[in-house]
Structure formats: C-alpha cells, structure tokens
Design an enzyme around this catalytic site. Structure first.
Site, PDB file in Angstrom:
ATOM      1  N   GLU A  40      49.836  50.247  35.925  1.00 52.57           N
ATOM      2  CA  GLU A  40      48.934  51.355  35.605  1.00 52.57           C
ATOM      3  C   GLU A  40      49.519  52.095  34.407  1.00 52.57           C
ATOM      4  O   GLU A  40      50.662  52.554  34.450  1.00 52.57           O
ATOM      5  CB  GLU A  40      48.781  52.310  36.789  1.00 52.57           C
ATOM      6  CG  GLU A  40      47.850  51.790  37.873  1.00 52.57           C
ATOM      7  CD  GLU A  40      47.558  52.826  38.949  1.00 52.57           C
ATOM      8  OE1 GLU A  40      48.090  53.954  38.878  1.00 52.57           O
ATOM      9  OE2 GLU A  40      46.802  52.501  39.876  1.00 52.57           O
TER      10      GLU A  40
ATOM     11  N   ASP B 286      47.361  65.814  38.220  1.00 51.72           N
ATOM     12  CA  ASP B 286      48.764  65.451  38.073  1.00 51.72           C
ATOM     13  C   ASP B 286      49.675  66.649  38.259  1.00 51.72           C
ATOM     14  O   ASP B 286      49.354  67.765  37.871  1.00 51.72           O
ATOM     15  CB  ASP B 286      49.003  64.821  36.695  1.00 51.72           C
ATOM     16  CG  ASP B 286      48.297  63.494  36.550  1.00 51.72           C
ATOM     17  OD1 ASP B 286      48.492  62.646  37.435  1.00 51.72           O
ATOM     18  OD2 ASP B 286      47.540  63.315  35.587  1.00 51.72           O
TER      19      ASP B 286
END
Length: 271
Positions: free
Chosen positions: A49, A60
């Site tokens: 990824e 995040d």
C-alpha cells in the site's frame, strides 16, 4: 483475475496469510520510494500500500500526518506517485500495488484520467478513504473497467447494511480498521476483531485485511489468526522517520521479514 486476486488465491492455496505494508510515497526522501518498495517486496510483502500524501489526512494519526506533510513539502504529487509505481514495475511485475489516499487529488486529476494513468503505471488497487461505499458505485465501476480493484474500509462501527454495501462493490480485498479513531492509535483487542470478522465474511466475497494498531510480529501473528491479511503502516512510517538514510531500506526489509516469519507461523497453525 487481477494481480491482487491472484496473490490471495495463491496464499489461500498455500495456507498462508497476507502481509500488506503501507508507506507514504516520498517520505522521507522521494528518491528512495522505489527502493523502499523493493525492500518491502524482498522482505516478504504480498501487497504494497503506497500512501498518496494529502494536506488534510483526516483518517490518519500524527505519525502518518507528519509523513504526508514531509512528502508534500518535498513536492510529491499524485503524478509523481504514479511515476514511482511505473519505475517499480520495470523490475517487479508481480507484487500488487495499492494506492491509498483521499478523493481530492484524484478528482483534481479527473477520475477517468486517473484510472487510465494508474492502469498504465501498473497500479492494482485504489483505496479512497473518504469515498463512502453508498456513493462510490460509479467510481468502483470505472476502476474495475481499468482493471484496478476498488478497495474499501470497514470499521467496528460498520452496520450490517454498510458491510453489505461494501460487499456489492469491493474487489481485491477489504480493509477492516480494527480500532475506532485514527491510524496508529490504541491497543488491539483481537477477540473483538474475531467477533466482527464472521459478519464481514458472510456479506463480503473478498479477503479481509486487518489494520490499525499492529506494531510488531506478535500483534501481527495474533491478527493473522482471525483474518486473511495484516496491514501495517504507522510502525513502518515511524521506522523510516527514525532510521539513518543509508540504512532505511535494509531496516524495512528486516522488519518485514520478521513479520513474514510470524505470519507464516500463524498460517501453519490455522491450517
């Protein structure tokens, strides 16, 4: 059958679990991204990824937010990330690459243009954090038409209806976020993950990767016992943040190899 589907089919046949590491493209040095991708593959990654940096990465935690900020400050863009994938593909035609990021850079490029350029670069999947599945049907169709797997997130708070919505449009794998909140947060509760996986498996016809909160070989192995794959990101970004530049790729490879060995042990006990 896509490269991601082939990878998971081979893993299932071998009785092994998938290892999916995440790094942010361009961090800490844009010139090193392709080298880092090769290090991940050499260490035993099944899928890579690659984070596309964005100025407002709402899902995040601080580690990956800082990583995005550093990459953006060094001029990394969606176009440059696609160029990295293309360079990686010159010498690795096998390891699937998934772009993970946010809708804004893709929409600025244009979804059709992105699909064409991502396919040409050798991208295998795309996970857009802020595309809810109920609104992503057309996007998913366009990705599949370009031979790119649209990958979606599920969470502990996902309802059976949301899981079913994802099951209708996801391909490649789904990414189960094992904790509420942002990446890199909290402590894993493997029993709660194990309790949620059957509801996902009954409604989603693709493998389930589990991420958020996985930090070492021990937690990776525990999660692998109840899932098809383990996704690890914040810990790798931290490793790159602190490693000496000349030793960063080797450190990545060593860390991934430790996880690979742990997961292969989990796979054997699961057979």
């Amino acid at each position: 059958m896509s490269r991601i589907q082939q990878t998971f089919a081979a893993l299932a046949e071998q009785g092994r679990k998938g290892l999916i590491p995440f790094i942010t493209a361009g961090d800490p040095d844009p010139a090193k991204t392709v080298e880092f991708m090769h290090a991940l593959a050499a260490g035993g990654a099944d899928v890579i990824e690659l984070g596309v940096p964005f100025s407002d990465p709402m899902a995040d935690g601080p580690v990956i937010q800082r990583s995005s900020e550093r990459a953006l400050a060094r001029g990394v863009t969606l176009k440059s990330v696609l160029a990295d994938v293309k360079r990686f593909r010159e010498t690795d035609p096998k390891t699937p690459v998934v772009l993970m990021g946010y809708a804004n850079p893709i929409e600025r490029m244009g979804v059709d243009a992105f699909a064409a350029e991502a396919h040409a670069a050798g991208v295998d999947g795309v996970l857009v954090v802020d595309y809810p599945p109920e609104e992503a049907g057309v996007f998913a169709e366009k990705m599949r038409a370009a031979q790119i797997d649209p990958i979606f997130l599920l969470a502990p708070t996902s309802t059976d209806e949301r899981i079913a919505d994802v099951g209708k449009i996801a391909s490649g794998y789904v990414y189960y976020v094992s904790l509420k909140g942002v990446t890199g947060a909290g402590n894993l509760d493997v029993s709660s993950i194990a309790g949620k996986i059957p509801a996902i498996k009954s409604r989603v016809p693709v493998p389930v990767g589990v991420g958020f909160g996985i930090r070492d070989a021990e937690t990776a192995r525990a999660v692998a016992e109840v899932s098809d794959a383990v996704v690890i990101g914040s810990r790798l970004v931290q490793l790159l943040e602190s490693a000496a530049p000349e030793g960063a790729a080797a450190a990545l490879k060593t860390f991934i190899a430790e996880l690979r060995a742990a997961l292969d042990g989990a796979g054997k006990t699961a057979r």
